[in-house]
Design a protein around this motif. Structure first.
Motif, mmCIF file in Angstrom:
data_model
loop_
_atom_site.group_PDB
_atom_site.id
_atom_site.type_symbol
_atom_site.label_atom_id
_atom_site.label_comp_id
_atom_site.label_asym_id
_atom_site.label_seq_id
_atom_site.Cartn_x
_atom_site.Cartn_y
_atom_site.Cartn_z
ATOM 1 N N THR A 81 0.853 -1.183 0.000
ATOM 2 C CA THR A 81 0.000 0.000 0.000
ATOM 3 C C THR A 81 0.889 1.233 0.000
ATOM 4 N N VAL A 82 0.589 2.154 -0.913
ATOM 5 C CA VAL A 82 1.350 3.403 -1.021
ATOM 6 C C VAL A 82 0.428 4.552 -0.638
ATOM 7 N N ARG A 83 0.872 5.360 0.298
ATOM 8 C CA ARG A 83 0.089 6.502 0.792
ATOM 9 C C ARG A 83 0.840 7.783 0.462
ATOM 10 N N GLN A 84 0.142 8.730 -0.205
ATOM 11 C CA GLN A 84 0.792 9.937 -0.706
ATOM 12 C C GLN A 84 -0.014 11.172 -0.327
ATOM 13 N N VAL A 85 0.695 12.205 0.081
ATOM 14 C CA VAL A 85 0.076 13.433 0.588
ATOM 15 C C VAL A 85 0.295 14.564 -0.407
ATOM 16 N N ILE A 86 -0.790 15.256 -0.730
ATOM 17 C CA ILE A 86 -0.710 16.389 -1.659
ATOM 18 C C ILE A 86 -1.532 17.551 -1.081
ATOM 19 N N ARG A 87 -1.403 18.737 -1.662
ATOM 20 C CA ARG A 87 -2.207 19.894 -1.249
ATOM 21 C C ARG A 87 -2.889 20.491 -2.460
ATOM 22 N N VAL A 88 -4.205 20.665 -2.387
ATOM 23 C CA VAL A 88 -4.929 21.259 -3.506
ATOM 24 C C VAL A 88 -4.847 22.778 -3.423
ATOM 25 N N SER A 89 -4.736 23.409 -4.594
ATOM 26 C CA SER A 89 -4.622 24.865 -4.641
ATOM 27 C C SER A 89 -5.976 25.550 -4.548
ATOM 28 N N THR A 90 -7.025 24.844 -4.976
ATOM 29 C CA THR A 90 -8.379 25.390 -4.914
ATOM 30 C C THR A 90 -9.319 24.261 -4.530
ATOM 31 N N GLY A 91 -10.495 24.608 -4.020
ATOM 32 C CA GLY A 91 -11.392 23.596 -3.496
ATOM 33 C C GLY A 91 -12.642 23.399 -4.325
ATOM 34 N N GLY A 92 -13.507 22.510 -3.844
ATOM 35 C CA GLY A 92 -14.750 22.218 -4.530
ATOM 36 C C GLY A 92 -15.608 21.287 -3.707
ATOM 37 N N THR A 93 -16.695 20.834 -4.296
ATOM 38 C CA THR A 93 -17.606 19.908 -3.621
ATOM 39 C C THR A 93 -17.480 18.490 -4.157
ATOM 40 N N ARG A 94 -16.694 18.297 -5.195
ATOM 41 C CA ARG A 94 -16.438 16.974 -5.754
ATOM 42 C C ARG A 94 -14.941 16.817 -5.971
ATOM 43 N N ALA A 95 -14.510 15.568 -6.057
ATOM 44 C CA ALA A 95 -13.100 15.303 -6.313
ATOM 45 C C ALA A 95 -12.964 14.034 -7.137
ATOM 46 N N ARG A 96 -11.885 13.973 -7.899
ATOM 47 C CA ARG A 96 -11.518 12.746 -8.595
ATOM 48 C C ARG A 96 -10.003 12.717 -8.744
ATOM 49 N N VAL A 97 -9.477 11.519 -8.886
ATOM 50 C CA VAL A 97 -8.033 11.299 -8.832
ATOM 51 C C VAL A 97 -7.552 10.743 -10.169
#
Length: 433
Positions: A81-97
């Motif tokens: 299992t690989v766990r990775q941390v990122i930071r989004v520059s802008t937000g929203g009510t939905r997400a996809r990877v």
């Protein structure tokens, strides 16, 4: 150790107080379920902000290599299992990877994946873990050379919020498509720990990202105001403090957030990358990867190009990968013109950034300095770019303009430190973006 979301929010609040501008509140947890239908890939409608999607975070994929420090790219993964941390520059009510197997040698089997709100290190916030799906299934297979985008997930995020994406890879993957210089810690555990809240199982670490190339956020009206930072190690953030999100695109995203109007700011820098030459360790040449890494992003309105110092210096520096052919000023300018044409063909504004100082670095020579000066003069005066940001002068030593200012030097006389990247972001007029 990576700072927690609480620490980050405190830092953003301090930035807000200093600028006397209130920032939006980071979104609270919401329970969401995967959409039944698979979301289209992010390349479906480049630059249109289709469906209200915007790039929240991105990294350019690279072929496996271990040229600088050991990493997990060449051996890949099996029952890990690989766990990775990122930071989004802008937000929203939905997400996809977005996941990439661009440089894989065979099909990539993703047994399962989750997204969660970052706590500290490899741990995530209680109650925030959500399963991702792909075409309605929790597993997916990505063919060699291809990308995959997860289904839309109802998941509220705020600007400058950290998210943790976890992939469980049961079957052997073979060599892994990755991003080498992440300036962030990734974590690995044996077995299936995609739903773990704590980080105890994640006993191995790496400063690279694996398979993960984007997190998109949506829910609002379609927009075309996203910014892509395109370049080499100085865009990638080499020299910044790991796990602090202090690269210049991160600092630029913070400036937008401080105005009360967060924007999509995506980092498509690759350390060592060149405009005109492919390399065996630093990605495809810029004129080739530009279409895949920039033009395929949704909602992009502006690209900032800061690249060319490796074209100038790599043929003479030696010691890193296979030497590349010498590049003339005319060839480098032709490469920049190609990037501008590609951007304009998609209705994207092209902003040229001058090449930063190299005196005292491993690229320092009279020939290389003359080339850098000539390219910078062309960027400043030719009118080929729609606008110019003079990053050379932003970080130069006033008493020795060919050198980076000591206060901005990470130690190698080439790459800025945190203060230098902050100065670069502050040198940008937000109105031209």
């Amino acid at each position: 150790m990576r700072t927690t979301n609480a620490t980050r929010r405190a830092g953003v609040a301090l930035l807000s107080a200093l600028t006397l501008v209130a920032l939006p509140v980071v979104g609270a947890d919401v329970t969401g379920t995967p959409a039944h239908a698979a979301s289209a890939g992010h390349g479906t409608a480049p630059g249109t902000g289709h469906g209200g999607w915007q790039g929240g975070w991105a990294a350019s994929p690279q072929a496996p290599t271990e040229i600088f420090t050991p990493n997990w790219s060449r051996q890949g993964f099996a029952d890990q299992t690989v766990r990775q941390v990122i930071r989004v520059s802008t937000g929203g009510t939905r997400a996809r990877v977005e996941l990439s197997n661009r440089y894989g040698t065979g099909p990539l089997r993703i047994t399962g994946a989750t997204v969660a709100r970052t706590d500290a290190g490899a741990s995530v916030e209680k109650g925030s873990v959500r399963q991702l799906s792909f075409g309605g299934s929790r597993s997916t297979t990505v063919p060699a050379g291809a990308d995959a985008t997860s289904d839309a997930l109802a998941y509220r995020t705020g600007a400058l919020e950290s998210l943790t994406v976890t992939l469980y890879l049961a079957a052997p993957t073979g060599p892994a498509t990755f991003h080498m210089m992440s300036s962030a810690t990734s974590y690995r555990a044996r077995g299936d720990h995609r739903a773990d809240r704590g980080g105890a199982a994640f006993t191995e670490t790496s400063e690279s990202w694996y398979y993960l190339t984007g997190v998109e956020v949506g829910g609002g009206a379609p927009r075309r105001n996203g910014v892509v930072a395109f370049g080499d190690s100085i865009t990638d953030g080499v020299g910044s403090t790991p796990d602090t999100d202090s690269r210049y695109p991160d600092e630029l995203a913070e400036r937008f957030a401080a105005t009360g109007h967060p924007r999509s700011v995506l980092n498509h820098g690759i350390g060592g990358n060149q405009v005109t030459n492919d390399t065996d360790w630093a990605g495809e040449k810029g004129v080739t990867r530009f279409a895949k890494d920039v033009l395929d992003e949704p909602g992009v309105g502006t690209v900032i190009v800061l690249e060319g110092i490796n074209d100038i210096g790599a043929s003479s520096a030696g010691g890193v990968g296979t030497p590349t052919p010498e590049v003339s000023v005319a060839q480098l300018i032709a490469g920049h013109r190609s990037l501008i044409r590609q951007a304009h063909a998609r209705g994207i504004k092209a902003v040229g950034a001058t090449l930063t100082p190299i005196k005292g670095s491993f690229y320092d020579s009279a020939v290389n300095e003359a080339k850098r000066d000539a390219v910078n003069d062309w960027i400043r005066t030719s009118g080929a770019y729609d606008a110019v940001v003079d990053l050379d002068r932003a970080v130069a030593d006033p008493g020795d303009p060919d050198s980076i200012a000591p206060a901005y030097d990470s130690g190698d006389r080439l790459h800025p430190n945190d203060a230098g990247y902050r100065a670069m972001a502050r040198a940008m007029d937000l109105r031209i973006l």
